[in-house]
Scaffold this motif. Structure first.
Motif, short mmCIF file in Angstrom:
data_model
loop_
_atom_site.label_atom_id
_atom_site.label_comp_id
_atom_site.label_asym_id
_atom_site.label_seq_id
_atom_site.Cartn_x
_atom_site.Cartn_y
_atom_site.Cartn_z
N ASP A 249 12.97 18.24 10.24
CA ASP A 249 14.27 18.40 9.82
C ASP A 249 15.44 17.47 9.01
O ASP A 249 15.20 16.65 9.27
CB ASP A 249 15.18 19.82 10.61
N ASP A 250 16.41 17.54 8.39
CA ASP A 250 17.70 17.12 8.13
C ASP A 250 18.01 16.34 9.08
O ASP A 250 19.20 15.32 8.96
CB ASP A 250 18.53 17.71 7.31
N ASP A 251 18.67 16.76 9.92
CA ASP A 251 19.27 17.36 11.49
C ASP A 251 17.89 16.00 12.64
O ASP A 251 19.09 15.75 13.45
CB ASP A 251 19.33 17.91 12.61
N GLY A 252 16.68 15.33 12.62
CA GLY A 252 16.52 15.06 12.87
C GLY A 252 15.36 16.16 14.24
O GLY A 252 14.57 14.81 14.36
N SER A 253 15.11 17.52 13.63
CA SER A 253 14.59 18.32 14.60
C SER A 253 13.16 18.69 14.69
O SER A 253 12.94 18.20 13.09
CB SER A 253 15.35 19.71 15.01
N LEU A 254 12.07 18.26 15.08
CA LEU A 254 10.95 18.55 15.07
C LEU A 254 10.76 19.77 14.66
O LEU A 254 10.75 20.41 15.65
CB LEU A 254 10.10 16.86 15.98
N VAL A 255 9.95 20.47 13.33
CA VAL A 255 9.12 21.46 13.41
C VAL A 255 7.37 21.49 13.49
O VAL A 255 7.06 20.09 12.46
CB VAL A 255 9.32 22.04 11.55
N VAL A 256 7.30 22.38 14.14
CA VAL A 256 5.58 22.43 13.78
C VAL A 256 5.42 23.35 13.23
O VAL A 256 5.48 24.36 14.34
CB VAL A 256 5.34 22.23 15.53
N HIS A 257 4.96 23.33 11.72
CA HIS A 257 4.91 24.55 11.03
C HIS A 257 3.21 25.50 11.72
O HIS A 257 3.66 27.12 12.15
CB HIS A 257 3.92 24.85 9.93
N ASP A 258 2.47 24.70 12.81
CA ASP A 258 1.19 25.86 13.82
C ASP A 258 1.11 25.00 14.88
O ASP A 258 0.74 23.83 14.60
CB ASP A 258 -0.08 26.37 12.48
N ASP A 259 1.07 25.49 16.14
CA ASP A 259 0.96 24.82 17.06
C ASP A 259 -0.68 24.81 17.91
O ASP A 259 -1.03 24.23 18.29
CB ASP A 259 1.75 25.08 17.99
N THR A 260 -1.79 25.82 16.66
CA THR A 260 -2.73 25.75 17.37
C THR A 260 -3.30 24.90 15.98
O THR A 260 -3.77 24.91 15.21
CB THR A 260 -3.11 27.47 17.31
N VAL A 261 -4.31 24.27 16.80
CA VAL A 261 -4.99 23.19 15.64
C VAL A 261 -6.57 23.72 15.46
O VAL A 261 -7.27 23.49 16.56
CB VAL A 261 -4.83 21.91 16.79
N ALA A 262 -6.86 24.32 13.90
CA ALA A 262 -8.09 24.31 14.31
C ALA A 262 -8.91 23.09 13.67
O ALA A 262 -8.79 21.88 13.74
CB ALA A 262 -8.46 25.11 12.44
N ASP A 263 -10.38 23.28 13.43
CA ASP A 263 -11.14 22.70 14.33
C ASP A 263 -11.34 21.82 12.65
O ASP A 263 -11.14 20.22 12.66
CB ASP A 263 -12.48 23.33 14.33
N ALA A 264 -11.33 22.33 11.64
CA ALA A 264 -11.14 21.28 10.30
C ALA A 264 -10.46 20.82 10.48
O ALA A 264 -10.02 19.51 9.91
CB ALA A 264 -10.99 22.61 8.57
N ASP A 265 -8.62 20.64 11.41
CA ASP A 265 -7.51 20.04 11.07
C ASP A 265 -7.60 18.57 12.35
O ASP A 265 -6.50 18.24 11.77
CB ASP A 265 -6.52 20.90 11.12
N ARG A 266 -8.28 18.98 12.82
CA ARG A 266 -8.76 18.09 13.77
C ARG A 266 -8.35 16.34 14.09
O ARG A 266 -7.18 15.99 14.63
CB ARG A 266 -9.69 18.07 14.81
N GLU A 267 -8.82 16.09 12.98
CA GLU A 267 -9.02 14.47 12.73
C GLU A 267 -7.44 14.02 12.30
O GLU A 267 -6.70 13.43 13.13
CB GLU A 267 -9.30 13.92 11.86
N ALA A 268 -6.67 14.62 11.54
CA ALA A 268 -4.82 14.50 10.87
C ALA A 268 -4.06 15.04 12.07
O ALA A 268 -3.51 14.22 12.50
CB ALA A 268 -4.48 15.03 9.63
N THR A 269 -4.29 15.50 13.23
CA THR A 269 -3.59 16.46 13.68
C THR A 269 -3.58 15.42 15.07
O THR A 269 -2.31 14.99 15.86
CB THR A 269 -3.57 17.41 14.38
N ILE A 270 -4.97 14.81 16.01
CA ILE A 270 -4.74 14.02 16.54
C ILE A 270 -4.38 12.66 16.64
O ILE A 270 -3.83 11.74 17.21
CB ILE A 270 -6.33 14.25 16.37
#
Length: 70
Positions: free
Chosen positions: A30-51
């Motif tokens: 965010d503009d104030d420097g705080s991290l937003v996690v849009h989805d904290d559950t990682v699906a198999d298809a998304d693992r590579e980028a998230t890891i």
């Protein structure tokens, strides 16, 4: 594979945004420097980028919990 979840240590997060650059659909600084996690559950298809995003955090503020991340 088992579900992975992302944990954020907000005391360690510096808001640099490397995670956002590697996985912009999941992470946002965010503009104030705080991290937003849009989805904290990682699906198999998304693992590579998230890891990659979690492992690249210079502050070590991100952790994957659940099954092995490899």
């Amino acid at each position: 594979m088992s579900t992975l979840r992302i944990l954020v240590d907000r005391g360690r997060c510096t808001g640099i945004g490397i995670c956002e650059s590697l996985d912009p659909d999941r992470f946002e600084v965010d503009d104030d420097g705080s991290l937003v996690v849009h989805d904290d559950t990682v699906a198999d298809a998304d693992r590579e980028a998230t890891i990659a995003a979690v492992e690249s955090c210079p502050a070590r503020a991100l952790t994957l919990v659940g099954a092995s991340a490899e």
